[in-house]
Scaffold this motif. Structure first.
Motif, short mmCIF file in Angstrom:
data_model
loop_
_atom_site.label_atom_id
_atom_site.label_comp_id
_atom_site.label_asym_id
_atom_site.label_seq_id
_atom_site.Cartn_x
_atom_site.Cartn_y
_atom_site.Cartn_z
N UNK A 46 0.87 -1.37 -0.09
CA UNK A 46 -0.16 -0.09 -0.10
C UNK A 46 0.84 1.32 0.00
N UNK A 47 1.97 1.09 0.03
CA UNK A 47 2.94 2.21 -0.33
C UNK A 47 4.08 1.66 -1.23
N UNK A 48 4.58 2.84 -2.13
CA UNK A 48 5.84 2.88 -2.73
C UNK A 48 7.00 2.79 -1.74
N UNK A 49 8.26 2.39 -2.45
CA UNK A 49 9.26 2.49 -1.48
C UNK A 49 10.38 3.31 -2.44
N UNK A 50 11.46 3.45 -1.83
CA UNK A 50 12.37 4.56 -2.43
C UNK A 50 13.04 3.93 -3.41
N UNK A 51 13.21 2.64 -3.43
CA UNK A 51 13.57 1.81 -4.66
C UNK A 51 12.60 2.10 -6.03
N UNK A 52 11.56 2.52 -5.78
CA UNK A 52 10.60 2.76 -6.95
C UNK A 52 10.23 4.15 -7.07
N UNK A 53 11.05 5.10 -6.40
CA UNK A 53 11.04 6.40 -6.54
C UNK A 53 11.42 7.07 -8.13
N UNK A 54 12.23 6.41 -8.67
CA UNK A 54 12.79 6.66 -9.93
C UNK A 54 11.52 6.54 -10.97
N UNK A 55 10.66 5.89 -11.11
CA UNK A 55 9.83 5.70 -12.05
C UNK A 55 8.65 7.37 -11.28
N UNK A 56 8.50 7.51 -10.36
CA UNK A 56 7.94 8.53 -9.91
C UNK A 56 8.26 9.72 -10.48
N UNK A 57 9.77 10.05 -10.38
CA UNK A 57 10.48 11.32 -10.78
C UNK A 57 10.50 11.16 -12.39
N UNK A 58 10.31 10.01 -12.99
CA UNK A 58 10.37 9.99 -14.68
C UNK A 58 9.07 10.59 -14.86
N UNK A 59 8.16 10.32 -14.08
CA UNK A 59 6.68 10.87 -14.60
C UNK A 59 6.78 12.30 -14.46
N UNK A 60 7.53 12.97 -13.23
CA UNK A 60 7.46 14.22 -13.18
C UNK A 60 8.24 15.11 -14.10
N UNK A 61 9.44 14.31 -14.45
CA UNK A 61 10.22 14.97 -15.35
C UNK A 61 9.51 14.93 -16.85
N UNK A 62 8.71 13.94 -17.10
CA UNK A 62 7.95 13.75 -18.30
C UNK A 62 7.00 14.99 -18.38
N UNK A 63 6.19 15.24 -17.22
CA UNK A 63 5.45 16.31 -17.31
C UNK A 63 5.77 17.86 -17.44
N UNK A 64 7.12 18.04 -16.62
CA UNK A 64 7.72 19.41 -16.40
C UNK A 64 8.20 19.65 -18.04
N UNK A 65 8.40 18.39 -18.75
CA UNK A 65 8.94 18.67 -20.27
C UNK A 65 7.89 19.14 -21.29
N UNK A 66 6.63 19.15 -20.55
CA UNK A 66 5.82 19.47 -21.52
C UNK A 66 4.63 18.39 -22.22
N UNK A 98 -5.61 -6.02 -2.34
CA UNK A 98 -5.26 -5.48 -3.56
C UNK A 98 -5.92 -3.99 -3.63
N UNK A 99 -7.19 -3.90 -3.27
CA UNK A 99 -8.04 -2.57 -3.02
C UNK A 99 -7.37 -1.85 -2.23
N UNK A 100 -6.97 -2.46 -1.15
CA UNK A 100 -6.17 -1.44 -0.04
C UNK A 100 -4.84 -0.93 -0.65
N UNK A 101 -4.34 -1.74 -1.35
CA UNK A 101 -2.86 -1.36 -1.85
C UNK A 101 -3.21 -0.11 -2.94
N UNK A 102 -4.15 -0.49 -3.64
CA UNK A 102 -4.17 0.59 -4.91
C UNK A 102 -4.73 2.12 -4.52
N UNK A 103 -5.40 2.16 -3.14
CA UNK A 103 -5.94 3.19 -2.71
C UNK A 103 -4.54 4.19 -1.81
N UNK A 104 -3.72 3.26 -1.60
CA UNK A 104 -2.44 3.69 -0.88
C UNK A 104 -1.67 4.45 -2.07
N UNK A 105 -1.23 3.54 -3.08
CA UNK A 105 -0.67 4.08 -4.23
C UNK A 105 -1.24 5.23 -4.85
N UNK A 106 -2.43 5.43 -4.87
CA UNK A 106 -3.44 6.45 -5.80
C UNK A 106 -2.87 7.74 -4.58
#
Length: 430
Positions: A46-66, A98-106
């Protein structure tokens, strides 16, 4: 209409964030066209971890690039499990779990992406389309597009097929088709033409681009990033206590700060490029500082500062920094709030002392040090105290007759005992 940043891909390369691209045509499109791209997140917790923070920052970079980002939480594929990089088949989740995990990730992903404007992020659950698939139609329309010969040649599949004890179930084998169908569904629904992901997802991504090309006659693209590994080849993001989670209830801001502060010199500059938005010139300067004055740990402090503030906010980052400064660089421990002390010593051995025990033999340092295991006997506890071998709240205690009183409990709750530099024990007043 948002104009994309033409320097986006060159900067990704400079940061070491481009592992493979399915086509060089993507480079030109990224410079001239605002594209929609997605990354999938596996809801195994129900939570991401620091090892999966790269895909989060990739989406942030993607958005910031337009460009427009889509975060896909795998409510459908999470019921199956991705075999990529797995030695054994994972235990299948129940729908409730699974539903509990999904809510945490959202909730977590919503903290990092902007959902407004023309490039506003979209958050979707692939169960929305996978859950309604008709088996016969899926096999006719999608299954026929895949060659079993090609699928079993994939590393993730081949390695598991050669393991006689575990093997690969048909459930996991179908994951490739389902993830490819995700890409197709996102193209049909949201015009998504790019999938981003770790290098271990390359085979699945290529299968998705092939499915879109063959079924829709449109070119789709894949762009992968390196896996976040330490110099010794092990995964980044685990401490002695386990994963470093983005959820503060699982891993406090202070614990995350300490984990990042202890990053090896051989890893820190690369991680600054991967996981932070610091300018490349500043990262290069920090790299020089790491080589010339490693004892200052400037790069590690920058890594901890940037990530903890992104994940937990400025106030939590400042408190983690201040707690670190007080505990390890000299300061008044009594200036720290009980909550900061709780975070700082969360992983330390702990015992409780009833308030009613104050003034009795149970509150004597000799008894507490012995019961806590900091010394094997009361005699050695007395000897150690007499020679200054123990400290209380970072102050050396030499009185073998000393007992704990209310004044000794920081924040009214904690008394911290230490033997040497690394043997700690926390006494909590209850």
């Amino acid at each position: 209409m948002v104009s994309p940043n033409p320097a986006f891909l060159p900067e990704l390369r400079a940061r070491g964030l481009v592992h493979q691209m399915t086509s060089n045509e993507l480079e030109g499109l990224l410079q001239t066209t605002s594209l929609t791209g997605y990354i999938g997140f596996d809801p195994t917790a129900d939570s991401l971890h620091i090892g999966s923070f790269l895909p989060v920052t990739m989406l942030m970079r993607w958005q910031r690039a337009g460009h427009r980002p889509i975060a896909v939480v795998g409510g459908g594929t999470g019921l199956i499990g991705d075999p990529s990089g797995k030695v054994n088949e994972r235990q299948l989740l129940t729908r409730d779990a699974l539903q509990a995990n999904l809510e945490g990730l959202r909730k977590q992903l919503s903290n990092f992406l902007d959902f407004s404007g023309t490039t506003g992020a979209v958050l979707v659950d692939n169960y929305d389309w996978l859950g309604n698939l008709a088996l016969i139609d899926f096999l006719r329309d999608v299954g026929k597009m895949f060659s079993v010969n090609t699928m079993i040649a994939r590393d993730a599949v081949r390695d598991r097929l050669h393991q006689r004890e575990q093997g690969l179930s048909y459930t996991e084998f179908s994951y490739i088709l389902l993830q490819s169908y995700d890409f197709l569904a996102l193209y049909d629904r949201l015009g998504c033409r790019v999938q981003l992901g770790g290098s271990d997802q390359w085979g699945n991504i290529v299968s998705g681009t092939d499915l879109i090309r063959r079924s829709r006659g449109v070119e789709a693209f894949g762009l992968t990033q390196p896996l976040v590994l330490k110099a010794d080849g092990t995964k980044f993001g685990k401490s002695e206590q386990g994963n470093i989670w983005l959820d503060p209830a699982r891993t406090s801001p202070y614990q995350m700060y300490q984990f990042l502060l202890n990053t090896e010199d051989t890893d820190v500059v690369r991680l600054l490029g991967y996981l932070t938005f610091l300018e490349l010139d500043e990262i290069a300067e920090l790299g020089v500082a790491t080589q010339t004055h490693p004892e200052q740990r400037r790069a590690q402090k920058a890594l901890a500062r940037e990530i903890v503030e992104m994940v937990h906010g400025r106030q939590s980052r400042e408190r983690a920094e201040r707690t670190t400064e007080v505990l390890f660089c000299g300061g008044d421990w009594r200036s720290l709030a009980a909550g900061d002390l709780e975070q700082a010593f969360a992983a330390s051995p702990r015992s409780s002392l009833p308030r009613s025990a104050l003034g009795t033999n149970d509150a004597s340092l000799v008894s507490i040090l012995t019961d806590a295991g900091l010394t094997p006997s009361r005699g050695q506890a007395r000897q150690g105290l007499a020679t200054g071998g123990f400290s209380l709240n970072d102050e050396v205690v030499k009185d073998a007759l000393r007992s704990l009183g209310e004044v000794d409990f920081l924040g009214g709750r904690f008394a911290v005992l230490r033997r040497g530099k690394k043997s700690w024990h926390v006494v909590e007043l209850v």
